[in-house]
Motif scaffolding. Structure first.
Motif, PDB file in Angstrom:
ATOM      1  N   VAL A  49       5.835  -6.851 -11.999  1.00 21.19           N
ATOM      2  CA  VAL A  49       6.650  -7.068 -10.795  1.00 21.19           C
ATOM      3  C   VAL A  49       7.568  -5.868 -10.637  1.00 21.19           C
ATOM      4  O   VAL A  49       8.507  -5.694 -11.384  1.00 21.19           O
ATOM      5  CB  VAL A  49       7.490  -8.357 -10.895  1.00 21.19           C
ATOM      6  N   LEU A  50       7.241  -5.029  -9.685  1.00 21.18           N
ATOM      7  CA  LEU A  50       8.033  -3.837  -9.429  1.00 21.18           C
ATOM      8  C   LEU A  50       8.538  -3.828  -7.999  1.00 21.18           C
ATOM      9  O   LEU A  50       9.644  -3.452  -7.722  1.00 21.18           O
ATOM     10  CB  LEU A  50       7.168  -2.589  -9.673  1.00 21.18           C
ATOM     11  N   TRP A  51       7.708  -4.280  -7.086  1.00 22.13           N
ATOM     12  CA  TRP A  51       7.995  -4.125  -5.677  1.00 22.13           C
ATOM     13  C   TRP A  51       8.830  -5.263  -5.128  1.00 22.13           C
ATOM     14  O   TRP A  51       8.693  -6.406  -5.511  1.00 22.13           O
ATOM     15  CB  TRP A  51       6.680  -3.940  -4.926  1.00 22.13           C
ATOM     16  N   LEU A  52       9.673  -4.921  -4.204  1.00 21.13           N
ATOM     17  CA  LEU A  52      10.632  -5.850  -3.620  1.00 21.13           C
ATOM     18  C   LEU A  52      10.166  -6.367  -2.279  1.00 21.13           C
ATOM     19  O   LEU A  52       9.310  -5.785  -1.644  1.00 21.13           O
ATOM     20  CB  LEU A  52      11.965  -5.128  -3.380  1.00 21.13           C
ATOM     21  N   GLY A  54       9.364  -3.760   1.714  1.00 22.70           N
ATOM     22  CA  GLY A  54       8.648  -3.941   2.967  1.00 22.70           C
ATOM     23  C   GLY A  54       9.428  -4.830   3.908  1.00 22.70           C
ATOM     24  O   GLY A  54      10.060  -5.787   3.474  1.00 22.70           O
ATOM     25  N   VAL A  55       9.376  -4.531   5.184  1.00 26.85           N
ATOM     26  CA  VAL A  55      10.137  -5.302   6.158  1.00 26.85           C
ATOM     27  C   VAL A  55       9.537  -6.688   6.400  1.00 26.85           C
ATOM     28  O   VAL A  55      10.220  -7.584   6.879  1.00 26.85           O
ATOM     29  CB  VAL A  55      10.303  -4.550   7.504  1.00 26.85           C
ATOM     30  N   ASN A 108      -6.499  -0.462  -4.151  1.00 24.25           N
ATOM     31  CA  ASN A 108      -6.678   0.980  -3.959  1.00 24.25           C
ATOM     32  C   ASN A 108      -5.442   1.768  -4.376  1.00 24.25           C
ATOM     33  O   ASN A 108      -5.545   2.800  -5.047  1.00 24.25           O
ATOM     34  CB  ASN A 108      -7.032   1.298  -2.504  1.00 24.25           C
ATOM     35  N   SER A 109      -4.264   1.299  -3.990  1.00 25.21           N
ATOM     36  CA  SER A 109      -3.025   1.980  -4.377  1.00 25.21           C
ATOM     37  C   SER A 109      -2.827   1.915  -5.885  1.00 25.21           C
ATOM     38  O   SER A 109      -2.433   2.901  -6.514  1.00 25.21           O
ATOM     39  CB  SER A 109      -1.824   1.368  -3.659  1.00 25.21           C
ATOM     40  N   ALA A 110      -3.130   0.768  -6.478  1.00 29.80           N
ATOM     41  CA  ALA A 110      -3.003   0.619  -7.930  1.00 29.80           C
ATOM     42  C   ALA A 110      -3.944   1.582  -8.645  1.00 29.80           C
ATOM     43  O   ALA A 110      -3.557   2.218  -9.638  1.00 29.80           O
ATOM     44  CB  ALA A 110      -3.299  -0.818  -8.343  1.00 29.80           C
ATOM     45  N   CYS A 162       0.821  -1.226   0.000  1.00 23.25           N
ATOM     46  CA  CYS A 162       0.000   0.000   0.000  1.00 23.25           C
ATOM     47  C   CYS A 162       0.848   1.266   0.000  1.00 23.25           C
ATOM     48  O   CYS A 162       0.993   1.932  -1.019  1.00 23.25           O
ATOM     49  CB  CYS A 162      -0.929   0.033   1.215  1.00 23.25           C
ATOM     50  N   ARG A 163       1.410   1.594   1.157  1.00 23.46           N
ATOM     51  CA  ARG A 163       2.061   2.896   1.352  1.00 23.46           C
ATOM     52  C   ARG A 163       3.330   3.086   0.525  1.00 23.46           C
ATOM     53  O   ARG A 163       3.459   4.063  -0.203  1.00 23.46           O
ATOM     54  CB  ARG A 163       2.374   3.114   2.832  1.00 23.46           C
TER      55      ARG A 163
END
Length: 80
Positions: A65-68, A38-39, A50-52, A12-13
């Motif tokens: 695939v962008l986020w790690l 993200g941890v 919602n973020s998308a 999300c954030r």
């Protein structure tokens, strides 16, 4: 310049912040690498609907695939 946004699940954030800053960086013609992580995230997890939606309305094309997952530390530096 390298900027890394970090939150808990990276759904999300932090991906929202990443996408919005990438839009700004591109519009302003700045030289910056922007990523998110993200941890407690796992690689390949999807961004929240919602973020998308917010990012798509702002004109950001969301890659598949962008986020790690977790950022990696090496020699006191965060690498991504």
């Amino acid at each position: 310049m390298r900027i890394l946004f970090v939150c808990t699940g990276n759904t999300c954030r932090s991906p929202l912040a990443e996408g919005l800053l990438r839009i700004k960086v591109q519009k302003e013609g700045l030289a910056a690498e922007v990523r998110s992580a993200g941890v407690s995230a796992f690689t390949g997890g999807d961004i929240s609907a919602n973020s998308a939606s917010i990012l798509q309305e702002a004109g950001f094309r969301i890659p598949s695939v962008l986020w790690l997952s977790k950022p990696q530390k090496s020699n006191g530096q965060i690498s991504y």
